[in-house]
Design a protein around this motif. Structure first.
Motif, PDB file in Angstrom:
ATOM      1  N   THR A 285       0.827  -1.202   0.000  1.00 45.34           N
ATOM      2  CA  THR A 285       0.000   0.000   0.000  1.00 45.34           C
ATOM      3  C   THR A 285       0.863   1.255   0.000  1.00 45.34           C
ATOM      4  OG1 THR A 285      -0.159  -0.196   2.412  1.00 45.34           O
ATOM      5  CG2 THR A 285      -2.013  -1.032   1.119  1.00 45.34           C
ATOM      6  N   PHE A 286       0.240   2.365  -0.406  1.00 45.13           N
ATOM      7  CA  PHE A 286       0.930   3.654  -0.420  1.00 45.13           C
ATOM      8  C   PHE A 286      -0.111   4.760  -0.358  1.00 45.13           C
ATOM      9  CE2 PHE A 286      -0.140   2.724  -4.769  1.00 45.13           C
ATOM     10  CZ  PHE A 286      -0.445   3.942  -5.363  1.00 45.13           C
ATOM     11  N   VAL A 287       0.311   5.950   0.018  1.00 47.29           N
ATOM     12  CA  VAL A 287      -0.567   7.115   0.045  1.00 47.29           C
ATOM     13  C   VAL A 287      -0.432   7.834  -1.286  1.00 47.29           C
ATOM     14  CG1 VAL A 287      -1.088   9.311   1.175  1.00 47.29           C
ATOM     15  CG2 VAL A 287      -0.399   7.333   2.542  1.00 47.29           C
ATOM     16  N   SER A 288      -1.534   7.905  -2.016  1.00 46.74           N
ATOM     17  CA  SER A 288      -1.510   8.441  -3.367  1.00 46.74           C
ATOM     18  C   SER A 288      -1.390   9.959  -3.379  1.00 46.74           C
ATOM     19  CB  SER A 288      -2.777   8.033  -4.122  1.00 46.74           C
ATOM     20  OG  SER A 288      -2.820   8.651  -5.394  1.00 46.74           O
ATOM     21  N   GLN A 289      -0.594  10.461  -4.301  1.00 45.02           N
ATOM     22  CA  GLN A 289      -0.467  11.902  -4.477  1.00 45.02           C
ATOM     23  C   GLN A 289      -1.672  12.483  -5.198  1.00 45.02           C
ATOM     24  OE1 GLN A 289       3.271  12.707  -6.424  1.00 45.02           O
ATOM     25  NE2 GLN A 289       4.490  11.930  -4.714  1.00 45.02           N
ATOM     26  N   ILE A 290      -2.493  11.648  -5.798  1.00 41.54           N
ATOM     27  CA  ILE A 290      -3.656  12.148  -6.527  1.00 41.54           C
ATOM     28  C   ILE A 290      -4.662  12.771  -5.573  1.00 41.54           C
ATOM     29  CG2 ILE A 290      -5.595  11.492  -8.008  1.00 41.54           C
ATOM     30  CD1 ILE A 290      -3.830   9.240  -9.111  1.00 41.54           C
ATOM     31  N   ASP A 291      -4.937  12.070  -4.449  1.00 36.26           N
ATOM     32  CA  ASP A 291      -5.945  12.587  -3.524  1.00 36.26           C
ATOM     33  C   ASP A 291      -5.641  12.301  -2.059  1.00 36.26           C
ATOM     34  OD1 ASP A 291      -6.325   9.875  -3.521  1.00 36.26           O
ATOM     35  OD2 ASP A 291      -8.488   9.930  -3.802  1.00 36.26           O
ATOM     36  N   GLY A 292      -4.467  11.763  -1.758  1.00 39.15           N
ATOM     37  CA  GLY A 292      -4.114  11.475  -0.373  1.00 39.15           C
ATOM     38  C   GLY A 292      -4.726  10.217   0.183  1.00 39.15           C
ATOM     39  N   SER A 293      -5.396   9.433  -0.655  1.00 40.51           N
ATOM     40  CA  SER A 293      -6.016   8.195  -0.200  1.00 40.51           C
ATOM     41  C   SER A 293      -4.997   7.066  -0.192  1.00 40.51           C
ATOM     42  CB  SER A 293      -7.187   7.823  -1.113  1.00 40.51           C
ATOM     43  OG  SER A 293      -6.732   7.569  -2.433  1.00 40.51           O
ATOM     44  N   VAL A 294      -5.355   5.952   0.461  1.00 41.12           N
ATOM     45  CA  VAL A 294      -4.494   4.772   0.492  1.00 41.12           C
ATOM     46  C   VAL A 294      -4.835   3.895  -0.705  1.00 41.12           C
ATOM     47  CG1 VAL A 294      -3.845   2.705   1.785  1.00 41.12           C
ATOM     48  CG2 VAL A 294      -4.271   4.863   2.993  1.00 41.12           C
ATOM     49  N   GLN A 295      -3.854   3.628  -1.529  1.00 42.54           N
ATOM     50  CA  GLN A 295      -4.009   2.765  -2.700  1.00 42.54           C
ATOM     51  C   GLN A 295      -3.024   1.599  -2.577  1.00 42.54           C
ATOM     52  OE1 GLN A 295      -6.449   3.316  -4.896  1.00 42.54           O
ATOM     53  NE2 GLN A 295      -7.017   5.201  -3.814  1.00 42.54           N
ATOM     54  N   TYR A 296      -3.045   0.703  -3.545  1.00 48.32           N
ATOM     55  CA  TYR A 296      -2.154  -0.448  -3.449  1.00 48.32           C
ATOM     56  C   TYR A 296      -1.716  -0.910  -4.837  1.00 48.32           C
ATOM     57  CZ  TYR A 296      -6.127  -3.440  -4.744  1.00 48.32           C
ATOM     58  OH  TYR A 296      -7.171  -4.020  -5.404  1.00 48.32           O
ATOM     59  N   TYR A 297      -0.696  -1.719  -4.850  1.00 51.85           N
ATOM     60  CA  TYR A 297      -0.229  -2.394  -6.059  1.00 51.85           C
ATOM     61  C   TYR A 297       0.253  -3.775  -5.636  1.00 51.85           C
ATOM     62  CZ  TYR A 297       4.410  -1.027  -4.342  1.00 51.85           C
ATOM     63  OH  TYR A 297       5.529  -0.854  -3.569  1.00 51.85           O
ATOM     64  N   SER A 298       0.417  -4.645  -6.610  1.00 54.92           N
ATOM     65  CA  SER A 298       0.845  -6.010  -6.290  1.00 54.92           C
ATOM     66  C   SER A 298       2.119  -6.346  -7.034  1.00 54.92           C
ATOM     67  CB  SER A 298      -0.259  -7.012  -6.638  1.00 54.92           C
ATOM     68  OG  SER A 298      -1.417  -6.752  -5.867  1.00 54.92           O
TER      69      SER A 298
END
Length: 814
Positions: A285-298
Motif C-alpha cells: 500500500t501507499f498514500v496516493s499523491q492524486i488525492d491522499g487516499s491509500v491505494q495499493y499495487y501487487s
C-alpha cells in the motif's frame, strides 16, 4: 385517481415496518425504461430527471405514463424481487426502478443498493453501485410518511439484477470493513509503518472532527488522526499500523478502535491481515499523491537473480481483476520484477484519466523500490489492461523498451464502451468540439508513437469478449510503418485461456531482446499528442503549447549525424522545446516547416515559438497553458482536489450545493477508491489548500469563494444570468461546467459546477466526468432542455487560448 391511491396504499402496507426493525429489504416496485442515456461524453439524455427537476413528474403508478427516449412515452410496470431480494429481468433496461418506504417518523437510515447507476432519494442524488460490489452504504434522511427512491438502472436482460435495502444501525457512527484496502505483511521486512484504509459511516447531522483510529497488532499499537467527515456521509480513511511482530506465514488479526475527540470509543472492528514469506507474491500500500487516499499495487518478485539491476514489468489488469490476481498470473522471473497497479479499482478508469495517473505513480514507486535497470522497463496487460497497454504505450513513448498488449482493444469508442450520444463522425460543429475533448483517448491517432518501442501483440483467435479483429486491426496499423513488432494469434484461445495468455514465454523473450536507448542515439523523432498536459513529447523534443487546444499536434524531426542541425515539420504546435545537451557548442541550424533559424548554443534547452513563422523565444510563463496545466474540466480533479460547496445562496441553492458535492464525493469513492474533503465556502481558505485542485459548487451569488477564485475569469455565473466572454445569457435553467487556473498556483485548477437557478443547477448534476476516457472541453454552457434530447441545448462550448482567453474561433455557439 382511485387506482393510484389504491396502489400507494398497497405500497404503504408493504413497506411500513416498525421503527425498531434493523433491516428492510425492498421486494416490490415499479420499473420503466429505456428512459435515459449516459455515457463517456458530456452529453446525456434523461427526460425523467428533467421532469423530476422541474416538478413535472407525477407519482408513478402501474400503467401510468413515463417519459422515454426520443420523446416516446413509456409506462410504469410492476416488478417483484425474487427470493434473494433481487429485481431481475428484461424490464430492467436503462430506465428507473421506483421504490417507496413509509417511515413512521423522520429518521436516518443507511441505504444499501447494488447494481444501479445512481439513485434519487426524495430528490437527492446519491452514487450507484453499477458493478455490484455490495459495499455502498449511503446515509439518507427519511421523512415521516412516504419516501421515494428513483433508482437509475442499466441494461440487465435477466443476467444481473438490483438489490435494495435500508439498514437502521444502532450507532450513528461506525466502521465498515467490507471495502478495506490492506497490505500483505511480508515476513522479514521491517513492517513498522504500513498503511491500511477502512470506511467510516456518519449518519449524524454533525461533522466529525478529531476522530482517531488505533490499530493494534500483537501488542503494537499505532494511533492515526483522521480527516474531518462531513454530516450524513461516508469516507474511506487511512490509518497506520505496526506489523513487525508478524513473522509466520498465514493470517493475523488487527484490532481497529475508532475514538472521538473526547477519546471515548465509538466503534471497534477486527480485520484480517495476510502474512506471506519473502519471495511470495504480495500487495503493498501507499498514500496516493492524486488525492491522499491509500491505494495499493501487487508484486511478482524477482526469483533469484542473473546479476545486476532487474528489469521492471508494469502489468495492467483487466476489468474486475484484482491486481494481486494479475501478479499471480505470472511465474516469477530471474531477470526482473513484475508490478501490477490497480487503476484505482478493478474497473476504475480503463487505465485512462486517474487510472493513467495511478499507473504512472506506481511506476515511479516501483523504480524507487526495486532500482531496476532504467533501460529495461516494459509494459504489458490483458483485456482492459490490453487497452491500457495500447493507450499508455502510445501516450508515453520513450518510457518503455517494449509494449505487449494481450487480448486488448485499442480504443474505448471502437470497443463500444463509449455508450454516448455523439457519433464517431460529427455532424455539426458542436459535436466536433465535444469529440475534440476526447482526442487524447484515440490511440489510433497516436499510433506513430509506437515507433519508440518494440510491440508484441498476443490474442486468442476464438476470443468472444474482445474480438481478435482488434488485434488484426492493430497489426494492419503497425504494418504500415513499424519495423519492430511481433504478432501471434493463439489457436483456439478464448478471452482467457490460462495464465499463458499473459505469461507467454515468447512474449517475454521478445521483451528481453529490447532496451531503451539513450537520447543521444535517437536522431529521428515522430511524436503526436492531443494534450501536452497528459504527454508533451519524447527524448529531446517537447510540445509545450498548441495552436488549437486538444487538436492533434505532431512533430517529425531529424537530427544530423554530427548533431549540428535539426530539420523537420510541425502540425498544430505553437511552442516547441528542444533539448540540446547532446549537441556540440557553437552554431546550430534548426529548420522548421521551411523556416531556417541559426542559433549559438548557450543554454541546454531552446524554446521556439510560431506565429506567422518560427522564432527563438523564452519558456512560456507558468500562468499560460502548457504541460503543467492545459485546461479541460477534468484537470482540476488531479491535484488532491477539495470540494467547496456554497452556503450563501437561498435554501434551495445551498441544499443543492451540498447534495451535489456529496454525490460527487460518493462517486469518486466508488470509482476511484478515493476520498475528498467537503468544505463549506464560509470555511474555505485557499492558503490552507496550496496547489490543490478545487471543485466549486454554486454561482457568484451562492458561493462565497467565487470572487476570490474566479474574479478574473471570463465566464461569470449568477442568479438568472451568465456571461462567456462578451456573450450574455439569461434565464434560470442554464447549467455550466468550466475550468479556470488557480491564480495562486502554477499547476492546480478550479472546476466549476454551476447554474443560473435551481433548475440549471440540477441540470449540472450528471457527473460523467468521472467516467474513464470521457471528454469535457474547457467550458460548456447548456440549458436544462439538454435532458430532453437535442444538442441545440448547448449554448456554447470551447477551449481557451494559451493565455486563457475566450476566442470565437475556439468555440461553438448555438
Amino acid at each position: 385517481m382511485i387506482r393510484r391511491t389504491l396502489l400507494l396504499w398497497i405500497f404503504f402496507l408493504v413497506c411500513t415496518i416498525s421503527y425498531a426493525q434493523e433491516r428492510y429489504t425492498f421486494t416490490r416496485g415499479l420499473i420503466s425504461g429505456p428512459s435515459h442515456q449516459y455515457g463517456r461524453q458530456a452529453l446525456f439524455t434523461d427526460p425523467l430527471a428533467y421532469q423530476l427537476y422541474t416538478g413535472q413528474l407525477s407519482t408513478p403508478a402501474a400503467g401510468s405514463s413515463v417519459p422515454g427516449l426520443d420523446n416516446t412515452p413509456g409506462s410504469w410496470k410492476s416488478i417483484e424481487a425474487d427470493s434473494a431480494g433481487m429485481f431481475k429481468g428484461r424490464l430492467i433496461n436503462n430506465g428507473y426502478l421506483y421504490l417507496t418506504y413509509n417511515a413512521p417518523a423522520a429518521q436516518t437510515a443507511v441505504l444499501n443498493i447494488s447494481g444501479h447507476q445512481m439513485v434519487y432519494v426524495n430528490g437527492e442524488p446519491h452514487a450507484g453501485d453499477i458493478y455490484r460490489y455490495g459495499w455502498m452504504y449511503t446515509p439518507v434522511q427519511l421523512k415521516k410518511g412516504l419516501n421515494e427512491f428513483y433508482v437509475r438502472t442499466a441494461r440487465s436482460f435477466g443476467r444481473q439484477g438490483i438489490q435494495a435495502q435500508l439498514l437502521f444501525p444502532p450507532k450513528p457512527v461506525y466502521l465498515s470493513t467490507a471495502d478495506s484496502t490492506l497490505p500483505f505483511i511480508v515476513s522479514g521486512k521491517t513492517n513498522t509503518e504500513l498503511w491500511g484504509a477502512v470506511v467510516v459511516i456518519n449518519t449524524s447531522k454533525q461533522a466529525l472532527k478529531g476522530l482517531q483510529i488505533s490499530a493494534g497488532i500483537q501488542g503494537k499499537e499505532v494511533v492515526s488522526t483522521l480527516p474531518d467527515i462531513a454530516p450524513m456521509t461516508t469516507r474511506k480513511v487511512g490509518f497506520k499500523m505496526d506489523a513487525s511482530q508478524l513473522q509466520q506465514k498465514g493470517t493475523a488479526s488487527c484490532t481497529l478502535i475508532l475514538t472521538g475527540s473526547n477519546k471515548r470509543n465509538i466503534d471497534q472492528r477486527n480485520i484480517t491481515l495476510q502474512v506471506v514469506n519473502p519471495g511470495d507474491h504480495y500487495t503493498s500500500t501507499f498514500v496516493s499523491q492524486i488525492d491522499g487516499s491509500v491505494q495499493y499495487y501487487s508484486v511478482s518478485p524477482q526469483e533469484g537473480s542473473t546479476g545486476g539491476a532487474p528489469a521492471l514489468f508494469l502489468s495492467v489488469h483487466g476489468a474486475e481483476v484484482q491486481s494481486i490476481n494479475q501478479a499471480r498470473a505470472y511465474k516469477q522471473k530471474d531477470w526482473g520484477v513484475l508490478v501490477a497497479p490497480t487503476n484505482r479499482r478493478p474497473r476504475g478508469f480503463n487505465w485512462e484519466d486517474w487510472g493513467r495517473l495511478d499507473a504512472l505513480e506506481v511506476l515511479d514507486i516501483a523504480k524507487q523500490t526495486f532500482s531496476p535497470d532504467p533501460t529495461k522497463i516494459y509494459l504489458t496487460g490483458h483485456s482492459m489492461g490490453g487497452h491500457g497497454s495500447w493507450y499508455l504505450g502510445a501516450t508515453y513513448p520513450g518510457k518503455w523498451a517494449a509494449v505487449a498488449p494481450c487480448s486488448g482493444y485499442p480504443t474505448l469508442t471502437g470497443y463500444g464502451s463509449a455508450d454516448g450520444l455523439i457519433p464517431d463522425s460529427p455532424k455539426n460543429n458542436t459535436e466536433k468540439i465535444l469529440l475534440r475533448a476526447s482526442n487524447p483517448s484515440n490511440v489510433l491517432k497516436l499510433a506513430n508513437n509506437y515507433k519508440a518501442a518494440g510491440v508484441y501483440v498476443l490474442h486468442g483467435d476464438s476470443d468472444k469478449v474482445v474480438s481478435v479483429e482488434y488485434a488484426r486491426q492493430m497489426k494492419r496499423v503497425l504494418s504500415g510503418f513499424h519495423a519492430d513488432f511481433s504478432y501471434y494469434e493463439y489457436p483456439g484461445g478464448e478471452h482467457w485461456y490460462g495464465d499463458k495468455c499473459v505469461d507467454w514465454p515468447p512474449l517475454f523473450q521478445f521483451l528481453q531482446w529490447h532496451t531503451i536507448l539513450p537520447d543521444s542515439s535517437w536522431q529521428h523523432i515522430d511524436f503526436t499528442t492531443a494534450n501536452p498536459a497528459i504527454s508533451s513529447g519524447m527524448r529531446w523534443a517537447h510540445i509545450l503549447q498548441q495552436q488549437h487546444s486538444l487538436e492533434y499536434s505532431r512533430i517529425q524531426l531529424h537530427r544530423s549525424e554530427d548533431h549540428r542541425s535539426i530539420t523537420g515539420t510541425t502540425d498544430n504546435v505553437a511552442t516547441l522545446a528542444l533539448d540540446l545537451k547532446d549537441m556540440p557548442a557553437g552554431t546550430i541550424t534548426i529548420t522548421l516547416d521551411g523556416t531556417p533559424l541559426t542559433i549559438t548554443k548557450s543554454d541546454t534547452v531552446v524554446y521556439l515559438h510560431k506565429q506567422a513563422q518560427w522564432a527563438v523565444g523564452t519558456l512560456p510563463a507558468a500562468t499560460e497553458k502548457g504541460p503543467q496545466r492545459n485546461g479541460t474540466l477534468k484537470e482540476a480533479f488531479n491535484h488532491h482536489m477539495v470540494f467547496v460547496y456554497g452556503t450563501s445562496g437561498n435554501a434551495a441553492e445551498n441544499e443543492w450545493a451540498y447534495n451535489k458535492a456529496r454525490y460527487d464525493a460518493e462517486t469518486w469513492y466508488y470509482r476511484g477508491n478515493g476520498a475528498v474533503d467537503l468544505v463549506a465556502d464560509k470555511d474555505f481558505k485557499a492558503a490552507a489548500y496550496p496547489d490543490q485542485g478545487i471543485v466549486l459548487y454554486g454561482h457568484a451569488g451562492s458561493n462565497k469563494a467565487w470572487n476570490a477564485l474566479l474574479k478574473n475569469c471570463p465566464i461569470q455565473v449568477n442568479r438568472g444570468q451568465l456571461q462567456v466572454g462578451a456573450q450574455q445569457y439569461t434565464g434560470d435553467a442554464l447549467a455550466a461546467y468550466f475550468v479556470w487556473p488557480r491564480q495562486d498556483s502554477k499547476t492546480a485548477s478550479i472546476a466549476v459546477i454551476s447554474g443560473t437557478g435551481i433548475t440549471g443547477l440540477h441540470a449540472a448534476e450528471a457527473n460523467q466526468y468521472f467516467a474513464g476516457g470521457s471528454g469535457f472541453p474547457d467550458y460548456m454552457i447548456f440549458s436544462a432542455e439538454l435532458m430532453k434530447g437535442g444538442i441545440e441545448a448547448i449554448k456554447t462550448a470551447g477551449f481557451y487560448d494559451n493565455e486563457w482567453r475566450v476566442k470565437e474561433e475556439e468555440q461553438v455557439r448555438n
